[in-house]
Design a protein around this motif. Structure first.
Motif, PDB file in Angstrom:
ATOM      1  N   ASN A   3       0.860  -1.200   0.028  1.00  0.00           N
ATOM      2  CA  ASN A   3       0.092   0.147   0.089  1.00  0.00           C
ATOM      3  C   ASN A   3       0.712   1.245  -0.043  1.00  0.00           C
ATOM      4  O   ASN A   3       0.555   2.366  -0.700  1.00  0.00           O
ATOM      5  CB  ASN A   3      -0.977   0.108   1.187  1.00  0.00           C
ATOM      6  CG  ASN A   3      -2.074  -1.092   1.171  1.00  0.00           C
ATOM      7  OD1 ASN A   3      -2.740  -0.887   0.180  1.00  0.00           O
ATOM      8  ND2 ASN A   3      -2.118  -1.964   1.919  1.00  0.00           N
ATOM      9  N   HIS A   4       2.081   1.046   0.653  1.00  0.00           N
ATOM     10  CA  HIS A   4       2.959   2.328   0.938  1.00  0.00           C
ATOM     11  C   HIS A   4       4.021   1.901   0.626  1.00  0.00           C
ATOM     12  O   HIS A   4       4.839   1.070   1.129  1.00  0.00           O
ATOM     13  CB  HIS A   4       2.839   2.756   2.122  1.00  0.00           C
ATOM     14  CG  HIS A   4       1.466   2.960   2.900  1.00  0.00           C
ATOM     15  ND1 HIS A   4       0.540   4.244   2.465  1.00  0.00           N
ATOM     16  CD2 HIS A   4       0.707   2.241   3.814  1.00  0.00           C
ATOM     17  CE1 HIS A   4      -0.531   3.990   3.064  1.00  0.00           C
ATOM     18  NE2 HIS A   4      -0.395   2.980   3.956  1.00  0.00           N
ATOM     19  N   ALA A  23       0.500   4.468  -9.226  1.00  0.00           N
ATOM     20  CA  ALA A  23      -0.643   5.484  -9.555  1.00  0.00           C
ATOM     21  C   ALA A  23      -1.847   4.799  -9.996  1.00  0.00           C
ATOM     22  O   ALA A  23      -3.094   5.050  -9.474  1.00  0.00           O
ATOM     23  CB  ALA A  23      -0.191   6.474 -10.390  1.00  0.00           C
ATOM     24  N   MET A  27      -1.893   3.236  -4.873  1.00  0.00           N
ATOM     25  CA  MET A  27      -0.950   3.146  -3.862  1.00  0.00           C
ATOM     26  C   MET A  27      -0.240   4.467  -3.778  1.00  0.00           C
ATOM     27  O   MET A  27      -0.393   5.425  -4.426  1.00  0.00           O
ATOM     28  CB  MET A  27       0.010   1.914  -3.995  1.00  0.00           C
ATOM     29  CG  MET A  27      -0.335   0.533  -4.186  1.00  0.00           C
ATOM     30  SD  MET A  27       0.854  -0.755  -4.777  1.00  0.00           S
ATOM     31  CE  MET A  27      -0.097  -2.124  -4.902  1.00  0.00           C
ATOM     32  N   GLU A  28       0.620   4.388  -2.516  1.00  0.00           N
ATOM     33  CA  GLU A  28       1.132   5.872  -2.312  1.00  0.00           C
ATOM     34  C   GLU A  28       2.605   5.590  -2.394  1.00  0.00           C
ATOM     35  O   GLU A  28       3.177   4.701  -1.879  1.00  0.00           O
ATOM     36  CB  GLU A  28       0.872   6.264  -0.844  1.00  0.00           C
ATOM     37  CG  GLU A  28       1.515   7.599  -0.342  1.00  0.00           C
ATOM     38  CD  GLU A  28       1.312   7.766   1.127  1.00  0.00           C
ATOM     39  OE1 GLU A  28       1.786   8.926   1.642  1.00  0.00           O
ATOM     40  OE2 GLU A  28       0.888   6.875   1.808  1.00  0.00           O
ATOM     41  N   VAL A  30       5.623   6.796  -0.799  1.00  0.00           N
ATOM     42  CA  VAL A  30       6.096   7.567   0.486  1.00  0.00           C
ATOM     43  C   VAL A  30       7.495   8.010   0.424  1.00  0.00           C
ATOM     44  O   VAL A  30       7.880   9.221   1.005  1.00  0.00           O
ATOM     45  CB  VAL A  30       5.888   6.873   1.837  1.00  0.00           C
ATOM     46  CG1 VAL A  30       4.521   6.579   1.581  1.00  0.00           C
ATOM     47  CG2 VAL A  30       6.644   5.686   1.866  1.00  0.00           C
ATOM     48  N   TYR A  48       3.940  13.210  -7.172  1.00  0.00           N
ATOM     49  CA  TYR A  48       3.574  12.141  -6.449  1.00  0.00           C
ATOM     50  C   TYR A  48       3.664  12.697  -4.944  1.00  0.00           C
ATOM     51  O   TYR A  48       3.205  11.800  -4.038  1.00  0.00           O
ATOM     52  CB  TYR A  48       4.563  11.095  -6.857  1.00  0.00           C
ATOM     53  CG  TYR A  48       4.411  10.379  -8.067  1.00  0.00           C
ATOM     54  CD1 TYR A  48       3.111   9.579  -8.374  1.00  0.00           C
ATOM     55  CD2 TYR A  48       5.346  10.668  -9.127  1.00  0.00           C
ATOM     56  CE1 TYR A  48       3.000   9.043  -9.704  1.00  0.00           C
ATOM     57  CE2 TYR A  48       4.919  10.112 -10.366  1.00  0.00           C
ATOM     58  CZ  TYR A  48       4.036   9.454 -10.661  1.00  0.00           C
ATOM     59  OH  TYR A  48       3.775   9.116 -11.927  1.00  0.00           O
ATOM     60  N   LYS A  49       4.164  13.431  -4.674  1.00  0.00           N
ATOM     61  CA  LYS A  49       4.101  14.106  -3.244  1.00  0.00           C
ATOM     62  C   LYS A  49       4.622  13.125  -2.166  1.00  0.00           C
ATOM     63  O   LYS A  49       3.831  13.088  -1.244  1.00  0.00           O
ATOM     64  CB  LYS A  49       2.970  14.828  -2.956  1.00  0.00           C
ATOM     65  CG  LYS A  49       2.260  15.934  -3.910  1.00  0.00           C
ATOM     66  CD  LYS A  49       1.126  16.379  -3.514  1.00  0.00           C
ATOM     67  CE  LYS A  49       0.698  17.521  -4.342  1.00  0.00           C
ATOM     68  NZ  LYS A  49       0.613  17.521  -5.830  1.00  0.00           N
ATOM     69  N   PRO A  50       5.868  12.438  -2.411  1.00  0.00           N
ATOM     70  CA  PRO A  50       6.356  11.516  -1.240  1.00  0.00           C
ATOM     71  C   PRO A  50       6.761  12.413  -0.007  1.00  0.00           C
ATOM     72  O   PRO A  50       6.783  13.578   0.032  1.00  0.00           O
ATOM     73  CB  PRO A  50       7.577  11.159  -1.947  1.00  0.00           C
ATOM     74  CG  PRO A  50       8.118  12.299  -2.750  1.00  0.00           C
ATOM     75  CD  PRO A  50       6.805  12.862  -3.354  1.00  0.00           C
ATOM     76  N   LYS A  51       6.701  11.869   1.202  1.00  0.00           N
ATOM     77  CA  LYS A  51       7.159  12.428   2.451  1.00  0.00           C
ATOM     78  C   LYS A  51       8.862  12.674   2.136  1.00  0.00           C
ATOM     79  O   LYS A  51       9.498  13.849   2.818  1.00  0.00           O
ATOM     80  CB  LYS A  51       7.037  11.406   3.701  1.00  0.00           C
ATOM     81  CG  LYS A  51       5.475  11.239   4.005  1.00  0.00           C
ATOM     82  CD  LYS A  51       5.460  10.332   5.135  1.00  0.00           C
ATOM     83  CE  LYS A  51       4.078  10.079   5.511  1.00  0.00           C
ATOM     84  NZ  LYS A  51       3.354   9.545   4.516  1.00  0.00           N
ATOM     85  N   SER A  90       6.801   4.303   7.218  1.00  0.00           N
ATOM     86  CA  SER A  90       5.602   4.425   6.756  1.00  0.00           C
ATOM     87  C   SER A  90       5.396   3.486   5.645  1.00  0.00           C
ATOM     88  O   SER A  90       4.198   3.374   5.093  1.00  0.00           O
ATOM     89  CB  SER A  90       5.105   5.841   6.401  1.00  0.00           C
ATOM     90  OG  SER A  90       5.956   6.440   5.462  1.00  0.00           O
TER      91      SER A  90
END
Length: 378
Positions: A3-4, A23, A27-28, A30, A48-51, A90
């Motif tokens: 998921n991440h 995408a 899913m994300e 991270v 995608y704006k990851p952390k 995460s």
């Protein structure tokens, strides 16, 4: 199911296709990490704006930090940054797609966090297979192959008793120079070597496909991943890249996995296993228009890199690290225009002759063998 996801090597061919798959599946991403591509990493971070976004090159990371100052994306650099991306809490999955030996330590770091590893970096197992697999067992990390050939083997082995396996058969496109005699390869240019007939890949792996070293590395990877001796692994030339690999069983039944030559399918399966998911990201196979399928034997005399890899597989110990380190160094010199195409195999062979092999190596032995091999090719 993932998921991440962290992508180690996000700006390369596998990394970019991984982002498409992520995408499409909702899913994300991270954390994204790469070597030095500032412009592409900035584009990915904004989309995608990851952390976390990481570039191994410290100067490139400093530039990226300025470019992303108006976002909430944290930017790190160097090996420390790669390791941070690998272990980010995460993420439940790490796609290991950094090119070459550079991927070994971040992949091991992710393994030690017990993450799912979608492994596209074959050098990790070529250089340190027994150590990596031992760590995966100890930390409960599941390694799922992303290479199309190893994903095919994985799929053909599922649900079967490994004791019934007679042979693993890796398919090989033959690269752009299949059928050529050695003397015809003496004046091959970098541009010639980068024209792969079926796949769109990074420069290093494309050259490895042209020399057939890529297939040799895959043989060693398969040995470790599936715990099969090299004598039970064969290579068949299959120009069309429709059958991605096969497993022959003791009753002589042969199972094959087929698909369009699209890396997004093995990427997706590594992320969704043990399930399958419908996705618009993956190209369907059109059997009615793919044409005849052909098979042949590799020419080990002309394409010496494959023969050298098979020799390293039989030798074991640090032979894989020596083979890989020398090849990475020689391919870099070829891409820089410093040596000829046929010199790649010659320099790898010289390194294998000169650098001593250590059996049952420690991680330091592997790193030392890699360094010595690179130094031997100049």
């Amino acid at each position: 199911m993932s998921n991440h996801v962290t992508i180690l090597g996000s700006t390369g061919s596998i990394g970019r296709q991984s982002l498409e798959v992520i995408a499409a599946l909702g899913m994300e991403a991270v954390a994204l990490a790469a070597n030095s591509s500032v412009k592409r990493m900035e584009e990915q971070a904004r989309q995608y704006k990851p952390k976390l976004a990481v570039l191994a090159d410290e100067k490139a990371a400093a530039d990226l930090r300025v470019r992303l100052a108006d976002t909430n994306v944290q930017v790190l650099g160097g090996l420390g940054g790669l390791l941070e991306a690998a272990v980010i809490p995460s993420a439940d999955t790490a796609i290991a797609a950094l090119v070459g030996m550079a991927g070994l330590r971040p992949t091991l770091a992710a393994i030690r966090e017990g993450k799912r590893i979608a492994l596209a970096n074959k050098e990790t197992l070529v250089c340190a297979g027994p150590l990596v697999l031992e760590e995966a067992r100890d930390y409960g990390a599941k390694i799922l192959p992303v290479d199309s050939e190893h994903s095919a083997l994985f799929q053909c082995l599922e649900g079967h008793d490994r004791r019934e396996v007679k042979r693993l058969i890796l398919t090989c496109s033959g690269g752009p120079f299949y059928g050529k005699a050695q003397e015809e390869l003496a004046h091959i240019t970098v541009e010639d070597a980068l024209r792969h007939p079926n796949w769109s890949m990074g420069a290093k792996i494309t050259v490895d496909s042209a020399t057939l070293m890529n297939k040799g590395l895959e043989v060693i990877e398969a040995m470790h991943l599936y715990r099969v001796p090299v004598e039970k692994i064969s290579v068949v030339i299959h120009r069309e890249s429709i059958i991605h690999s096969l497993v022959e069983y003791c009753d002589n039944a042969v199972l094959a996995q087929m698909g369009a030559p699209d890396m997004r399918l093995p990427i997706q399966y590594a992320l969704t296993w043990p399930n399958r998911a419908a996705s618009q990201a993956v190209t369907p196979l059109d059997l009615w228009n793919c044409g005849p399928l052909t098979f042949g034997s590799p020419d080990l005399d002309t394409f010496r890199c494959l023969a050298l890899a098979l020799e390293a597989a039989k030798t074991g110990g640090t032979a894989g690290a020596i083979l890989n380190g020398a090849n990475e160094g020689a391919v870099a010199r070829f891409l820089a225009g410093e040596i000829g195409f046929l010199d790649i195999a010659r320099k790898v062979e010289r390194a294998m002759e000169r650098v001593p092999v250590v059996q049952n190596p420690t991680m330091q032995d592997i790193l030392d063998a890699d360094q010595a091999a690179r130094e031997s090719v100049g």
